[in-house]
Design a protein around this motif. Structure first.
Motif, PDB file in Angstrom:
ATOM      1  N   SER A 101      -1.333   0.804   5.241  1.00  0.00           N
ATOM      2  CA  SER A 101      -0.109   1.598   5.337  1.00  0.00           C
ATOM      3  C   SER A 101       0.844   1.302   4.199  1.00  0.00           C
ATOM      4  O   SER A 101       1.760   2.076   3.948  1.00  0.00           O
ATOM      5  CB  SER A 101       0.586   1.312   6.677  1.00  0.00           C
ATOM      6  OG  SER A 101       0.894  -0.068   6.784  1.00  0.00           O
ATOM      7  N   ALA A 102       0.662   0.181   3.512  1.00  0.00           N
ATOM      8  CA  ALA A 102       1.501  -0.171   2.366  1.00  0.00           C
ATOM      9  C   ALA A 102       0.614  -0.801   1.303  1.00  0.00           C
ATOM     10  O   ALA A 102      -0.363  -1.472   1.613  1.00  0.00           O
ATOM     11  CB  ALA A 102       2.603  -1.137   2.796  1.00  0.00           C
ATOM     12  N   HIS A 103       0.975  -0.577   0.034  1.00  0.00           N
ATOM     13  CA  HIS A 103       0.118  -0.999  -1.064  1.00  0.00           C
ATOM     14  C   HIS A 103       0.582  -2.305  -1.692  1.00  0.00           C
ATOM     15  O   HIS A 103       1.755  -2.652  -1.636  1.00  0.00           O
ATOM     16  CB  HIS A 103       0.096   0.085  -2.140  1.00  0.00           C
ATOM     17  CG  HIS A 103      -0.309   1.429  -1.636  1.00  0.00           C
ATOM     18  ND1 HIS A 103       0.156   2.605  -2.198  1.00  0.00           N
ATOM     19  CD2 HIS A 103      -1.128   1.800  -0.616  1.00  0.00           C
ATOM     20  CE1 HIS A 103      -0.368   3.641  -1.554  1.00  0.00           C
ATOM     21  NE2 HIS A 103      -1.143   3.173  -0.591  1.00  0.00           N
ATOM     22  N   VAL A 104      -0.353  -3.006  -2.316  1.00  0.00           N
ATOM     23  CA  VAL A 104       0.017  -4.080  -3.216  1.00  0.00           C
ATOM     24  C   VAL A 104       0.512  -3.388  -4.481  1.00  0.00           C
ATOM     25  O   VAL A 104      -0.239  -2.655  -5.137  1.00  0.00           O
ATOM     26  CB  VAL A 104      -1.181  -4.990  -3.541  1.00  0.00           C
ATOM     27  CG1 VAL A 104      -0.814  -5.942  -4.685  1.00  0.00           C
ATOM     28  CG2 VAL A 104      -1.596  -5.789  -2.318  1.00  0.00           C
ATOM     29  N   GLY A 105       1.774  -3.554  -4.803  1.00  0.00           N
ATOM     30  CA  GLY A 105       2.366  -2.831  -5.925  1.00  0.00           C
ATOM     31  C   GLY A 105       3.064  -3.752  -6.904  1.00  0.00           C
ATOM     32  O   GLY A 105       3.161  -4.964  -6.690  1.00  0.00           O
ATOM     33  N   GLY A 130       4.068  -7.375  -5.062  1.00  0.00           N
ATOM     34  CA  GLY A 130       4.305  -7.588  -3.641  1.00  0.00           C
ATOM     35  C   GLY A 130       3.021  -7.456  -2.838  1.00  0.00           C
ATOM     36  O   GLY A 130       2.212  -6.561  -3.064  1.00  0.00           O
ATOM     37  N   VAL A 131       2.836  -8.382  -1.888  1.00  0.00           N
ATOM     38  CA  VAL A 131       1.691  -8.349  -0.969  1.00  0.00           C
ATOM     39  C   VAL A 131       2.263  -8.139   0.428  1.00  0.00           C
ATOM     40  O   VAL A 131       2.739  -9.079   1.061  1.00  0.00           O
ATOM     41  CB  VAL A 131       0.883  -9.661  -1.033  1.00  0.00           C
ATOM     42  CG1 VAL A 131      -0.339  -9.597  -0.120  1.00  0.00           C
ATOM     43  CG2 VAL A 131       0.453  -9.946  -2.462  1.00  0.00           C
ATOM     44  N   PRO A 132       2.245  -6.898   0.946  1.00  0.00           N
ATOM     45  CA  PRO A 132       2.959  -6.581   2.181  1.00  0.00           C
ATOM     46  C   PRO A 132       2.197  -6.875   3.471  1.00  0.00           C
ATOM     47  O   PRO A 132       2.802  -6.898   4.543  1.00  0.00           O
ATOM     48  CB  PRO A 132       3.224  -5.082   2.045  1.00  0.00           C
ATOM     49  CG  PRO A 132       2.071  -4.580   1.239  1.00  0.00           C
ATOM     50  CD  PRO A 132       1.729  -5.687   0.283  1.00  0.00           C
ATOM     51  N   HIS A 133       0.896  -7.092   3.398  1.00  0.00           N
ATOM     52  CA  HIS A 133       0.117  -7.294   4.629  1.00  0.00           C
ATOM     53  C   HIS A 133      -1.255  -7.853   4.277  1.00  0.00           C
ATOM     54  O   HIS A 133      -1.617  -7.971   3.100  1.00  0.00           O
ATOM     55  CB  HIS A 133      -0.053  -5.972   5.388  1.00  0.00           C
ATOM     56  CG  HIS A 133      -0.657  -4.889   4.535  1.00  0.00           C
ATOM     57  ND1 HIS A 133      -1.976  -4.869   4.170  1.00  0.00           N
ATOM     58  CD2 HIS A 133      -0.090  -3.801   3.958  1.00  0.00           C
ATOM     59  CE1 HIS A 133      -2.216  -3.821   3.410  1.00  0.00           C
ATOM     60  NE2 HIS A 133      -1.076  -3.154   3.256  1.00  0.00           N
ATOM     61  N   GLY A 134      -2.030  -8.190   5.292  1.00  0.00           N
ATOM     62  CA  GLY A 134      -3.366  -8.716   5.079  1.00  0.00           C
ATOM     63  C   GLY A 134      -4.409  -7.620   4.968  1.00  0.00           C
ATOM     64  O   GLY A 134      -4.104  -6.468   4.628  1.00  0.00           O
ATOM     65  N   ASP A 181      -6.028   6.002  -1.633  1.00  0.00           N
ATOM     66  CA  ASP A 181      -5.928   5.049  -0.527  1.00  0.00           C
ATOM     67  C   ASP A 181      -5.628   3.639  -1.018  1.00  0.00           C
ATOM     68  O   ASP A 181      -4.889   2.893  -0.372  1.00  0.00           O
ATOM     69  CB  ASP A 181      -7.242   5.034   0.272  1.00  0.00           C
ATOM     70  CG  ASP A 181      -7.477   6.334   1.015  1.00  0.00           C
ATOM     71  OD1 ASP A 181      -6.478   6.985   1.388  1.00  0.00           O
ATOM     72  OD2 ASP A 181      -8.651   6.704   1.211  1.00  0.00           O
ATOM     73  N   TYR A 182      -6.205   3.251  -2.155  1.00  0.00           N
ATOM     74  CA  TYR A 182      -6.053   1.889  -2.662  1.00  0.00           C
ATOM     75  C   TYR A 182      -5.732   1.913  -4.156  1.00  0.00           C
ATOM     76  O   TYR A 182      -6.530   1.486  -4.986  1.00  0.00           O
ATOM     77  CB  TYR A 182      -7.327   1.085  -2.400  1.00  0.00           C
ATOM     78  CG  TYR A 182      -7.711   1.082  -0.942  1.00  0.00           C
ATOM     79  CD1 TYR A 182      -7.097   0.209  -0.045  1.00  0.00           C
ATOM     80  CD2 TYR A 182      -8.662   1.979  -0.450  1.00  0.00           C
ATOM     81  CE1 TYR A 182      -7.432   0.225   1.300  1.00  0.00           C
ATOM     82  CE2 TYR A 182      -8.995   1.997   0.896  1.00  0.00           C
ATOM     83  CZ  TYR A 182      -8.376   1.122   1.765  1.00  0.00           C
ATOM     84  OH  TYR A 182      -8.701   1.147   3.101  1.00  0.00           O
TER      85      TYR A 182
END
Length: 247
Positions: free
Chosen positions: A26-30, A47-51, A166-167
């Protein structure tokens, strides 16, 4: 053994595939640059927002564009950091009488304790941006977790938006520097010595102006004092004569 991002990224991009979990993130590494001005030094925040599909993150590997030679990672107390070097085909002048024979191809952050899926973290990399206005810099990244991994390496085709991927790989476009570097200097552009010199000059000018004003006012004050003094002498003389007459 951990796959290197360079090998994984090249294979993934060539095949048009993505190594990822079973669900879309749902959120990207940006990446967020402090500046996108071509030729400038920039601090890039990844930023790393989730696993990975609910699994805790263990490693984040960030590949550098080929135009980038040197990178200075910021220390993150929760992670170990490693710079993966790559030999250059030909040495490059470093601008200080020496030359670079290798470059930073990849920066790898390894968690001392896996980052839980419901927490986020960020990594900062300091580097000089290439002199190429309008060019897109792409930083393919692979997020390895306790279970599975996500490869943020997708690059949009020409005319395609990254929003539809998606990625997507972290990326941004180099822009022209603001201003032409000319014009009158402002207080923000002056060094401390220049600012101090200006303050001293201003103080000296104010002091000189004050002294001139005092000097200009002195004759008037002197005349007032003389008139008052003369009046006192007259009154004193009259009192003396009056006392003599009465005696």
């Amino acid at each position: 053994m951990r796959k290197t991002l360079r090998a994984l990224g090249a294979t993934t991009l060539a095949a048009g595939l993505v190594v990822a979990g079973t669900t879309t993130a749902s959120a990207h590494v940006g990446v967020t640059p402090s500046t996108t001005a071509a030729g400038a030094y920039s601090l890039l925040t990844f930023g790393v927002p989730h696993g990975c599909d609910g699994s805790a993150t263990e490693t984040v590997s960030i590949q550098m564009p080929e135009q980038i030679i040197t990178v200075t990672p910021s220390v993150n107390p929760n992670w170990d950091v490693e710079k993966v070097m790559e030999e250059l085909d030909e040495p490059i002048d470093d601008g200080h009488g020496g030359e670079y024979t290798e470059r930073v191809a990849e920066v790898v952050y390894t968690a001392k304790t896996p980052l839980p899926d419901d927490l986020r973290d960020a990594f900062e990399l300091s580097l000089k941006l290439p002199e190429a206005v309008g060019e897109t810099l792409v930083f393919p990244a692979v997020q390895e977790c306790e279970e599975g991994e996500t490869a943020w390496v997708q690059v949009p085709e020409e005319g395609e938006s990254a929003d539809g991927l998606d990625y997507p790989a972290p990326s941004f476009v180099l822009t022209a520097a603001e201003g032409d570097g000319h014009g009158d200097a402002t207080s923000d552009d002056m060094s401390e010595d220049e600012a101090g010199a200006e303050n001293v000059a201003a103080s000296s000018e104010a002091g000189t102006s004050g002294a001139s004003g005092a000097a200009a006012g002195t004759p008037a004050l002197t005349w007032v004092a003389l008139v008052l003094g003369a009046g006192g002498l007259v009154l004193g003389l009259l009192a003396f004569l009056r006392s003599r007459a009465q005696s």
